[in-house]
Scaffold this motif. Structure first.
Motif, PDB file in Angstrom:
ATOM      1  N   LEU A  46       0.836  -1.191   0.000  1.00  0.00           N
ATOM      2  CA  LEU A  46       0.000   0.000   0.000  1.00  0.00           C
ATOM      3  C   LEU A  46       0.873   1.242   0.000  1.00  0.00           C
ATOM      4  CD1 LEU A  46      -1.096  -2.060   2.573  1.00  0.00           C
ATOM      5  CD2 LEU A  46      -3.123  -0.693   2.088  1.00  0.00           C
ATOM      6  N   VAL A  47       0.230   2.363  -0.244  1.00  0.00           N
ATOM      7  CA  VAL A  47       0.882   3.665  -0.148  1.00  0.00           C
ATOM      8  C   VAL A  47       0.084   4.527   0.822  1.00  0.00           C
ATOM      9  CG1 VAL A  47       1.506   5.777  -1.368  1.00  0.00           C
ATOM     10  CG2 VAL A  47       1.837   3.549  -2.470  1.00  0.00           C
ATOM     11  N   ALA A  48       0.776   5.135   1.756  1.00  0.00           N
ATOM     12  CA  ALA A  48       0.167   6.115   2.654  1.00  0.00           C
ATOM     13  C   ALA A  48       0.492   7.498   2.121  1.00  0.00           C
ATOM     14  CB  ALA A  48       0.704   5.952   4.073  1.00  0.00           C
ATOM     15  N   LEU A  78       6.800   7.138  -7.096  1.00  0.00           N
ATOM     16  CA  LEU A  78       5.526   6.468  -7.336  1.00  0.00           C
ATOM     17  C   LEU A  78       4.946   6.777  -8.715  1.00  0.00           C
ATOM     18  CD1 LEU A  78       3.881   7.154  -3.871  1.00  0.00           C
ATOM     19  CD2 LEU A  78       4.710   4.932  -4.698  1.00  0.00           C
ATOM     20  N   GLY A  79       5.342   7.918  -9.283  1.00  0.00           N
ATOM     21  CA  GLY A  79       4.779   8.321 -10.559  1.00  0.00           C
ATOM     22  C   GLY A  79       3.393   8.920 -10.431  1.00  0.00           C
ATOM     23  N   VAL A  80       3.072   9.455  -9.242  1.00  0.00           N
ATOM     24  CA  VAL A  80       1.743  10.011  -8.970  1.00  0.00           C
ATOM     25  C   VAL A  80       1.911  11.319  -8.198  1.00  0.00           C
ATOM     26  CG1 VAL A  80      -0.474   9.632  -7.842  1.00  0.00           C
ATOM     27  CG2 VAL A  80       0.749   7.696  -8.835  1.00  0.00           C
ATOM     28  N   PRO A  81       1.227  12.391  -8.589  1.00  0.00           N
ATOM     29  CA  PRO A  81       1.301  13.630  -7.800  1.00  0.00           C
ATOM     30  C   PRO A  81       0.785  13.400  -6.376  1.00  0.00           C
ATOM     31  CG  PRO A  81       0.270  14.027  -9.935  1.00  0.00           C
ATOM     32  CD  PRO A  81       0.378  12.549  -9.794  1.00  0.00           C
ATOM     33  N   ALA A  82       1.432  14.024  -5.430  1.00  0.00           N
ATOM     34  CA  ALA A  82       1.105  13.770  -4.025  1.00  0.00           C
ATOM     35  C   ALA A  82      -0.328  14.170  -3.685  1.00  0.00           C
ATOM     36  CB  ALA A  82       2.093  14.515  -3.118  1.00  0.00           C
ATOM     37  N   HIS A  83      -0.855  15.211  -4.321  1.00  0.00           N
ATOM     38  CA  HIS A  83      -2.202  15.664  -3.942  1.00  0.00           C
ATOM     39  C   HIS A  83      -3.274  14.622  -4.275  1.00  0.00           C
ATOM     40  CE1 HIS A  83      -3.447  16.662  -8.077  1.00  0.00           C
ATOM     41  NE2 HIS A  83      -2.226  17.123  -8.249  1.00  0.00           N
ATOM     42  N   GLU A  84      -2.980  13.709  -5.202  1.00  0.00           N
ATOM     43  CA  GLU A  84      -3.947  12.656  -5.514  1.00  0.00           C
ATOM     44  C   GLU A  84      -4.044  11.619  -4.391  1.00  0.00           C
ATOM     45  OE1 GLU A  84      -3.392  10.877  -9.313  1.00  0.00           O
ATOM     46  OE2 GLU A  84      -3.355  12.801 -10.392  1.00  0.00           O
ATOM     47  N   LEU A  85      -3.067  11.605  -3.504  1.00  0.00           N
ATOM     48  CA  LEU A  85      -3.034  10.621  -2.415  1.00  0.00           C
ATOM     49  C   LEU A  85      -3.224  11.262  -1.047  1.00  0.00           C
ATOM     50  CD1 LEU A  85       0.029   8.546  -3.692  1.00  0.00           C
ATOM     51  CD2 LEU A  85      -2.398   8.033  -4.014  1.00  0.00           C
ATOM     52  N   ARG A  86      -3.523  12.542  -1.014  1.00  0.00           N
ATOM     53  CA  ARG A  86      -3.640  13.256   0.259  1.00  0.00           C
ATOM     54  C   ARG A  86      -4.699  12.620   1.158  1.00  0.00           C
ATOM     55  NH1 ARG A  86      -4.257  18.271  -1.592  1.00  0.00           N
ATOM     56  NH2 ARG A  86      -6.517  18.034  -1.758  1.00  0.00           N
ATOM     57  N   ASP A  87      -4.291  12.318   2.409  1.00  0.00           N
ATOM     58  CA  ASP A  87      -5.173  11.731   3.427  1.00  0.00           C
ATOM     59  C   ASP A  87      -5.769  10.398   2.983  1.00  0.00           C
ATOM     60  OD1 ASP A  87      -4.916  13.780   5.388  1.00  0.00           O
ATOM     61  OD2 ASP A  87      -6.274  15.052   4.227  1.00  0.00           O
ATOM     62  N   ARG A  88      -5.004   9.624   2.200  1.00  0.00           N
ATOM     63  CA  ARG A  88      -5.510   8.342   1.700  1.00  0.00           C
ATOM     64  C   ARG A  88      -4.479   7.237   1.941  1.00  0.00           C
ATOM     65  NH1 ARG A  88      -6.690   8.601  -4.388  1.00  0.00           N
ATOM     66  NH2 ARG A  88      -7.702   6.601  -3.938  1.00  0.00           N
ATOM     67  N   ARG A  89      -4.988   6.006   2.074  1.00  0.00           N
ATOM     68  CA  ARG A  89      -4.182   4.779   2.029  1.00  0.00           C
ATOM     69  C   ARG A  89      -4.727   3.979   0.852  1.00  0.00           C
ATOM     70  NH1 ARG A  89      -2.796   8.245   5.788  1.00  0.00           N
ATOM     71  NH2 ARG A  89      -1.308   7.436   7.323  1.00  0.00           N
ATOM     72  N   VAL A  90      -3.881   3.705  -0.139  1.00  0.00           N
ATOM     73  CA  VAL A  90      -4.348   3.040  -1.351  1.00  0.00           C
ATOM     74  C   VAL A  90      -3.461   1.835  -1.659  1.00  0.00           C
ATOM     75  CG1 VAL A  90      -5.232   5.209  -2.285  1.00  0.00           C
ATOM     76  CG2 VAL A  90      -2.951   4.453  -2.912  1.00  0.00           C
ATOM     77  N   LEU A  95      -1.917   2.043  -8.453  1.00  0.00           N
ATOM     78  CA  LEU A  95      -0.991   3.029  -9.013  1.00  0.00           C
ATOM     79  C   LEU A  95      -0.040   2.419 -10.038  1.00  0.00           C
ATOM     80  CD1 LEU A  95       0.041   4.779  -5.656  1.00  0.00           C
ATOM     81  CD2 LEU A  95      -1.900   5.314  -7.138  1.00  0.00           C
ATOM     82  N   TRP A  96       0.348   1.177  -9.825  1.00  0.00           N
ATOM     83  CA  TRP A  96       1.270   0.467 -10.711  1.00  0.00           C
ATOM     84  C   TRP A  96       0.555  -0.717 -11.345  1.00  0.00           C
ATOM     85  CZ3 TRP A  96       6.366  -0.146  -7.368  1.00  0.00           C
ATOM     86  CH2 TRP A  96       6.854   1.123  -7.049  1.00  0.00           C
ATOM     87  N   PRO A  97       1.109  -1.282 -12.433  1.00  0.00           N
ATOM     88  CA  PRO A  97       0.485  -2.459 -13.050  1.00  0.00           C
ATOM     89  C   PRO A  97       0.279  -3.584 -12.037  1.00  0.00           C
ATOM     90  CG  PRO A  97       2.158  -1.562 -14.498  1.00  0.00           C
ATOM     91  CD  PRO A  97       2.272  -0.797 -13.207  1.00  0.00           C
ATOM     92  N   ALA A  98      -0.926  -4.143 -12.022  1.00  0.00           N
ATOM     93  CA  ALA A  98      -1.289  -5.119 -10.998  1.00  0.00           C
ATOM     94  C   ALA A  98      -0.402  -6.354 -11.030  1.00  0.00           C
ATOM     95  CB  ALA A  98      -2.760  -5.511 -11.160  1.00  0.00           C
ATOM     96  N   ALA A  99      -0.046  -6.826 -12.216  1.00  0.00           N
ATOM     97  CA  ALA A  99       0.770  -8.038 -12.307  1.00  0.00           C
ATOM     98  C   ALA A  99       2.136  -7.825 -11.661  1.00  0.00           C
ATOM     99  CB  ALA A  99       0.931  -8.461 -13.764  1.00  0.00           C
TER     100      ALA A  99
END
Length: 232
Positions: A46-48, A78-90, A95-99
């Motif tokens: 996961l990513v916090a 991660l290749g993702v802007p931080a604001h897209e993950l703000r206050d989230r655990r995903v 974010l990356w290819p599932a395989a």
């Protein structure tokens, strides 16, 4: 039990937490610190994202391993802007290819030490990732000394809009919120060392003890005294 050490990945620490006894006491909240974490939790990656308020872990006791990235350094990894993950655990698979994530997860699950395996994964990924914005590292250093946002922006040659836009991508929020989060962390270091609250407020950059109390209550979700009690 919580353990951390400096990572071989520059600007990061690796850590582990094992919770064995749910009756051992109240759960310590995860407080805003400007950082982002890559997490392994018994078969999940996961990513916090960057927090603007306290996060209280939920669920049954379990084993965790993580890499905590210095403020502003995780988004390029991660290749993702931080604001897209703000206050989230995903899930990392979002974010990356599932395989690829399934392969990484299986490798870490099978490793004798998940912390070391997670660190190896991060080192491999970082070798192919672009470097973080060096200007924003200077911003963090300046704000962490209590420098005003406007003066720091002038020193870095950035306009207010440009600084805000780059801060959203790197930290998940604007520079004023980053300054507030870093100030909270400075205050907690002093308070945990036994510095009286009034002196802690003055040395950390708060207007007074009441200002410190309000900020802690808002960001940590509880009074400073209760927060320090939980840390024990």
């Amino acid at each position: 039990m919580y353990v951390e050490r400096a990572s071989r990945l520059p600007g990061a620490v690796v850590w582990s937490r094992t919770v064995e006894d749910p009756a051992a006491g109240p759960v310590q909240p995860v407080l805003p610190d400007g950082c982002m974490d890559l997490l392994w939790n018994e078969g999940r990656l996961l990513v916090a994202g960057p927090d603007t308020r306290a996060y209280v872990p939920e669920g049954a006791p379990s084993r965790w391993a993580g890499i905590r990235f210095f403020p502003g350094t995780a988004p390029t990894f991660l290749g993702v802007p931080a604001h897209e993950l703000r206050d989230r655990r995903v899930d990392l698979a979002d974010l990356w290819p599932a395989a690829g994530v399934r392969h990484l997860t299986a490798r870490i699950d099978a490793a004798p030490d998940p912390v070391t395996a997670l660190e190896e994964t991060a080192l491999e990924r970082a070798a192919d990732a672009p470097p973080p914005d060096p200007l924003l590292r200077h911003l963090v250093a300046a704000l962490d000394t209590g420098r005003p946002v406007a003066a720091t922006a002038d020193e870095l040659g950035l306009g207010a809009r440009q600084l805000h836009r780059r801060s959203l991508a790197a930290f998940g929020y604007g520079p004023k919120t980053l300054a507030r989060v870093l100030r909270l962390q400075r205050a907690l270091v002093l308070a945990r060392d036994g510095v009286p609250f009034a002196e802690t407020a003055a040395r950390s950059g708060y207007a007074d003890q009441a200002h410190l109390a309000r900020d802690v209550k808002e960001l940590a979700g509880m009074p400073l005294g209760e927060l320090l009690g939980r840390a024990g």
